[in-house]
Each structure stands twice: as structure tokens, then as C-alpha cells.
Design a protein around this motif. Structure first.
Motif, PDB file in Angstrom:
ATOM      1  N   ALA A  17      86.164 -36.068 -22.589  1.00  0.00           N
ATOM      2  CA  ALA A  17      85.755 -34.965 -23.682  1.00  0.00           C
ATOM      3  C   ALA A  17      86.995 -34.425 -23.995  1.00  0.00           C
ATOM      4  CB  ALA A  17      84.862 -34.326 -22.934  1.00  0.00           C
ATOM      5  N   GLY A  19      89.567 -32.450 -26.463  1.00  0.00           N
ATOM      6  CA  GLY A  19      89.572 -31.366 -27.691  1.00  0.00           C
ATOM      7  C   GLY A  19      90.653 -32.041 -28.748  1.00  0.00           C
ATOM      8  N   PRO A  65      75.348 -33.993 -30.852  1.00  0.00           N
ATOM      9  CA  PRO A  65      75.840 -32.845 -30.488  1.00  0.00           C
ATOM     10  C   PRO A  65      77.001 -33.188 -29.255  1.00  0.00           C
ATOM     11  CG  PRO A  65      73.543 -32.564 -30.473  1.00  0.00           C
ATOM     12  CD  PRO A  65      73.800 -34.138 -30.965  1.00  0.00           C
ATOM     13  N   ALA A  66      76.815 -34.435 -28.711  1.00  0.00           N
ATOM     14  CA  ALA A  66      77.866 -34.861 -27.389  1.00  0.00           C
ATOM     15  C   ALA A  66      78.933 -35.145 -28.216  1.00  0.00           C
ATOM     16  CB  ALA A  66      77.106 -35.898 -26.465  1.00  0.00           C
ATOM     17  N   THR A  69      80.879 -32.029 -29.367  1.00  0.00           N
ATOM     18  CA  THR A  69      81.507 -31.355 -28.512  1.00  0.00           C
ATOM     19  C   THR A  69      82.740 -32.100 -28.022  1.00  0.00           C
ATOM     20  OG1 THR A  69      79.375 -30.563 -27.593  1.00  0.00           O
ATOM     21  CG2 THR A  69      81.155 -30.306 -25.985  1.00  0.00           C
ATOM     22  N   GLY A  72      85.189 -31.385 -30.341  1.00  0.00           N
ATOM     23  CA  GLY A  72      85.411 -29.834 -30.861  1.00  0.00           C
ATOM     24  C   GLY A  72      85.133 -29.548 -32.130  1.00  0.00           C
ATOM     25  N   SER A  74      81.997 -28.585 -35.223  1.00  0.00           N
ATOM     26  CA  SER A  74      80.669 -27.875 -35.084  1.00  0.00           C
ATOM     27  C   SER A  74      79.734 -28.920 -35.485  1.00  0.00           C
ATOM     28  CB  SER A  74      80.820 -26.590 -35.999  1.00  0.00           C
ATOM     29  OG  SER A  74      81.224 -27.273 -37.711  1.00  0.00           O
TER      30      SER A  74
END
Length: 363
Positions: A17, A19, A65-66, A69, A72, A74
Motif C-alpha cells: 500500500a 502512497g 476503496p482499497a 487507499t 492515495g 479520493s
């Protein structure tokens, strides 16, 4: 076929995950063999393609949504992501097919499971470094796809007339430089000198405002001499998003007119939008004026102050091995371009790649 064959690798490790602030960087010193022949280039190319494909397969588990996230952002434009995945899958298939043409019996990285337990010990250091590089790089590209077209970027095109570098032949590369010219004696002049010493040419996408200042100070003739053997295109009047700029057509037209008047035969009817941002309905405008919109597919990240020139060169070389063709984005307003070019050109030639004459690009 390549993505299907590598489907089993998707579960080998969890997706990172990461950013958007992270940029894919790798250590080419971890590759155990010199890139001094076409066969060596192909071997390293196959390894990069397999590693990136495995990293991309890991991201398939991220949705909605995953995925937002992890990237990074919306929200995610699922349609753009799906389109990008389809296109990049085809490009990887084509690249691997070209790289595998030189495969001989027991040649490394010719099978889809080559990164598994049978990987020779000599390549394990590279694999450890490449796994992280390709995870971050995959998310880097996915983020652009997830945001497209708000804003636009180089990740997807609106028209077949838009060039990205994917239209080039296998092992063909073009050097391009944005945002100049700098003042006399600055980094633009250093980049031009580095290219000339290396015996290659590049396309320089100039900002009208910067060009106007330098013409006023030096005149056209010295500029023509400075850029001799190179190609000049337009980058707009200022470094503003041409997706949101109300007078974007005027910016394009006036910069092109100034560049043509200043450089004569060195000028090419090529336009690169700042940030890769342009309007979806702009194709007719460019076609009517004989202009070609040029993006890129190998982003050097040389503008990033946190990345050294050595890291820039390593990143570009890894991307050359991965995609096997393309337009390299650099910036002559930063010193790194002149530092990176000589080594990159020399290593590329030794590995059998072709640095395309800028006059042939855009024909």
C-alpha cells in the motif's frame, strides 16, 4: 498469455500500500551481468518484464476503496484503470515476445515461472531490489490511470494521433527535454553540449515565454547555432495545464509560431502539453494545424530534487529494458539531464538499442 501465465504469482506476496509520493527506483548494480550486447539486453529485459508483470498481478486484488487507499486518491476511475490494464497487458505481451526471440535452451528468464524457486543465486539480489521497484512503479502508473481524465496525463490517449513512444519499433528510443530554454550558459546549453558529444539528437519542447526572453537577449542566430542538429517543438507559452487554460489554443499557436520563426528548419510541428494535460476535444485543433501531440512513456523523474542523477539513470535504463521502446521524458532546466545523457547513450549503444534521430520522429 503472459499475464495469465503469471496469475499464480499474484498470491506470492501481499501488494504494498504505497502512497503517490513514492517513486519507483532500482539499483542496476544488483544485476549481475554487464549490458554489453543485444543478447544481454534481451535477458535483462525478460527479467524486468516478468518482475513487473508479477507486481502488476498483485494489484489485481485491490479494488474500489482499497485501491484508492493504496494509491492515495479520493476516488478511482474504474473505467480508465480497466482500459489501462488492457493496454499495458498487450504491451507487455509484445515486449516479452521480442525479448524471448533470442531464447536458447536453458537461457534464463524464458519461462513464466523463472522468478520462482529455480531462480539462480546470481540473480537473487537483483530480484529482491526489482520486486520493490516494480511494486512501487506499478502503483505509480495505476495512480495516473485512476485519476484519468481528471486530470489527464500521459497514461492514456484520446486519439491515435497522440504519440507516446509505444508506436516506435523494438529497441528504438527518443530523447526529449522540456521547459527550456534557460539563460545563456545554463543547463539547456549544458544538455545540448552533452548530446552533441554523445553523438545523438533530442527533441526540445520549449516554453514560449522563456524562448522570447532568450531571443530578446541573444537573437535568433546564436540560438540556431546552439540547437544545431536538434529538433525544437512547442511546450506552450507558460508551464500551465492546457486542460484548464481558457486560452490554450492561443498558447499553442503563439509558441509554435515563435519557435518556427526563430529556428526555421530545426522546428518540428510537435506539441507537448505541460504535465501531459490536454483537452479531450483538442484533436481537431491539432490536426487542422498540422501539429502532432507528443507525450511520453518513460518518465525519468529527473525534476525530483530527492532523486540523484545516478538514480535517474538507473530508473531510465530499467524502464528501457521493461518497455523496449519509447520516448524518454527529461528536463533541460535541471542539471541532471546533462549528467545522465552520456552514460545512458553509451550503455544503450553497447546493448544494441537505437537512439532515433529526432528528425525521423514526427515524420
Amino acid at each position: 498469455m503472459l499475464l495469465l501465465l503469471l496469475g499464480a504469482l499474484a498470491g506470492a506476496a501481499p501488494a504494498a500500500a504505497v502512497g503517490p509520493a513514492r517513486i519507483g527506483l532500482g539499483d542496476r548494480q544488483r544485476w549481475p551481468e554487464p549490458l554489453t550486447s543485444a543478447a544481454a539486453f534481451d535477458r535483462a529485459s525478460r527479467a524486468e518484464i516478468l518482475s513487473f508483470t508479477a507486481a502488476l498481478a498483485e494489484t489485481q486484488a485491490l479494488e474500489g476503496p482499497a485501491l484508492a487507499t493504496a494509491l492515495g486518491v479520493s476516488r478511482v476511475n474504474a473505467e480508465s484503470v480497466a482500459r489501462w490494464r488492457g493496454e499495458v497487458g498487450r504491451r507487455l505481451e509484445d515486449a516479452f515476445r521480442s525479448a524471448a526471440a533470442s531464447c536458447a535452451p536453458r537461457e534464463p528468464f524464458c519461462a513464466a515461472d523463472a522468478l520462482g524457486p529455480t531462480l539462480p543465486d546470481a540473480y537473487r539480489g537483483w530480484r529482491e531490489d526489482a520486486r520493490e521497484f516494480h511494486r512501487v512503479y506499478a502503483l505509480e502508473l495505476l495512480r495516473l490511470a485512476a485519476l484519468f481524465p481528471a486530470p489527464t496525463s500521459e497514461i492514456l490517449t484520446f486519439s491515435p494521433r497522440e504519440r507516446t513512444g509505444d508506436e516506435l519499433g523494438d529497441r528504438q528510443f527518443v530523447l526529449t527535454f522540456d521547459d527550456g530554454p534557460t539563460e545563456t550558459g545554463g543547463t539547456t546549453d549544458a544538455t545540448l553540449a552533452a548530446l552533441r558529444r554523445a553523438g545523438v539528437s533530442g527533441v526540445f519542447f520549449l516554453l514560449g515565454e522563456a524562448l522570447e526572453r532568450r531571443v530578446a537577449r541573444d537573437g535568433a542566430a546564436p540560438l540556431q547555432q546552439a540547437y544545431a542538429g536538434m529538433c525544437v517543438g512547442s511546450h506552450g507559452w507558460r508551464h500551465d495545464s492546457h486542460q484548464r487554460l481558457p486560452e490554450w489554443q492561443r498558447s499553442v499557436a503563439e509558441t509554435a509560431a515563435l519557435a518556427q520563426a526563430t529556428f526555421g528548419p530545426l522546428y518540428r510541428p510537435l506539441f507537448r502539453p505541460p504535465f501531459g494535460q490536454r483537452r479531450a476535444d483538442g484533436d481537431d485543433f491539432f490536426a487542422a494545424r498540422g501539429l502532432t501531440l507528443v507525450l511520453w512513456n518513460l518518465d525519468s523523474q529527473d525534476w525530483n530534487p530527492d532523486i540523484s542523477a545516478e538514480a535517474v539513470g538507473a530508473r531510465v535504463l530499467s524502464l528501457m529494458l521493461l518497455w523496449r521502446r519509447g520516448v524518454i521524458l527529461m528536463h533541460d532546466v535541471h542539471a541532471k539531464a546533462a549528467e545522465v545523457v552520456p552514460g545512458l547513450v553509451t550503455q544503450g549503444r553497447a546493448a544494441g538499442v537505437a537512439w532515433l534521430d529526432c528528425r525521423r520522429y514526427g515524420e
